[in-house]
Enzyme design. Sequence first.
Site, PDB file in Angstrom:
ATOM      1  N   ASP A 125     -22.366  51.396 -60.510  1.00 56.14           N
ATOM      2  CA  ASP A 125     -23.581  52.134 -60.837  1.00 56.14           C
ATOM      3  C   ASP A 125     -24.345  51.451 -61.961  1.00 56.14           C
ATOM      4  OD1 ASP A 125     -22.572  53.145 -63.410  1.00 56.14           O
ATOM      5  OD2 ASP A 125     -21.205  54.323 -62.177  1.00 56.14           O
ATOM      6  N   LYS A 126     -25.504  51.966 -62.221  1.00 57.43           N
ATOM      7  CA  LYS A 126     -26.428  51.329 -63.172  1.00 57.43           C
ATOM      8  C   LYS A 126     -25.856  51.283 -64.582  1.00 57.43           C
ATOM      9  CE  LYS A 126     -31.227  51.743 -64.778  1.00 57.43           C
ATOM     10  NZ  LYS A 126     -32.488  52.524 -64.652  1.00 57.43           N
TER      11      LYS A 126
END
Length: 399
Positions: A125-126
Site C-alpha cells: 500500500d501507499k
Amino acid sequence: MAWTKTYTGEEPVRINKWLAQEGVCSRREADALIEKGLIQLDGKPVTVAGERVTKGQTLSLTDAASRRLDNQLSVILNKPVGYVSGTPEPGEIPAIRLVTEENLSGSAHAIPQRSNKMAPLGRLDKDSHGLLILSEDGVLAKAIIGPLSDMDKEYVVRVRGDITPAKVALLRHGLELDGRQLRPAEVQQERNNTLRFVLKEGRNRQIRRMCELVDLRVLDLQRIRVGPILLAGLPEGKWRPLGAKERAALLAAGAGEVVRARSPRREDRPRASDAPKRDRSGPGRDGSRTNSDRSGQFGTKPGQGRTDKPRSGPGADRDGARPERKGPRPDRDGPRPDRASLKPDRAGAKPPHPGGKPARPGAKPAAAAPKADGNRPSALKGDKFKRTKLAPRDRKPIK
C-alpha cells in the site's frame, strides 16, 4: 523449435490450460501466441484459441514464441512511502515510474519502457515500503500470487501500543477479516515496539487491520522478503533486474519446495557510488596521509609513525634517551687534513687521528704535515703522474 512435448493425458485439455500447467506461460500469454500463429500442433499452426490437445499429439513453440517469452522483464524495486504499487488514483504516483535508467542499481541488459506491461506481484500500500516485484511474466505471477501459491512474505512492523503475549497469540492465529478466518502467521516481538510478521496470504492492508483488531497502531511497515528473494542492500527508490536463478527459485518456492533465501548477485549489489562518501577531513589532515596516520595499521619502519616508542640500542639508557657525550666534542669545522698525512711513514708509525684521538701515553708527538703548495702537484699523484701536453698531429685528408 524451442519447446516441444507430447501430451500423455487421458482426457483432452485446452492448449492454453496445458501450457499454463507445464509452466511455459500463462493462459493469457498462450492465447496471444496462438493469435500470432506461434504455437504448432503436430507441425501445423494452431489458429483457434479454444483448441484442445489429445493424447499422443505433440505441441511445439516456435523460436519466435520462445524469444517473446524470454524477453519478459521482471524487476525488484525498493518502493518508498508515497508510491502506489497498483493502478494509481488521480493525484497518485505509480511505483513503476521509478524503474528508470537513473534509478538502476547494478547492471541490466534492458530497461523497461512504456510498452512493457509490468504488474506488481504482491502489492504494497501507499504508506508501506520495501520489496516489490514487478513483472510481465505470467508464470511467475502465478507462482507468487496464484490461488494455489504457498509463497511466504516477511515484514518488519513498528507499532504503537502495549504488546502483550495475548495480543501476539491472537496475531498468530484467531483473527478474522471480512468474515473469513485468517491463515496462521508467524509473529515475533523483536523490540519494545517492533514485530516481525511472516504471512502466506495477502489480504488488502492485512497487517494494519490485524494490528487494529488488537489495539495496536502501525507506524512503519517494511517488506524485506518474498519467498527466497531478500531486499538485502538495495537502496530505497532503486531497482535491479530479477536473475534467471532467482526466477527459478521463486517458481520452485511457489510449487511448495523449500528454497533458501537468496542474496543478490555480486553485479546487482549497490555500487560504491550509491553509498555516502566517507569524510576524510579532520584534525591534523590536509588531504594526504602522513607516517603518523599510518601507524598501527600496516606496520611502520624504524623512525616512522610510533613517536612514543623509546629508542633502543647500545647508546640508550633505561628511559630511552641517549646519554650526553662526556668531554669536549672534537672540532670538525677546521680544514680537512691532507690524504698524504694519513699514510704511515717509513718507520711504520701511524699519523694522529683526524678527529682528535688522544695519543697513547709515552708516544712522541707526530710532526705537523707540511702545507700543500698551490704550484706543486698533489702529494697523492706525485711527479710521475704529472700531465704532459702533446703537440697536435698533422692530419692528412683522405683521397
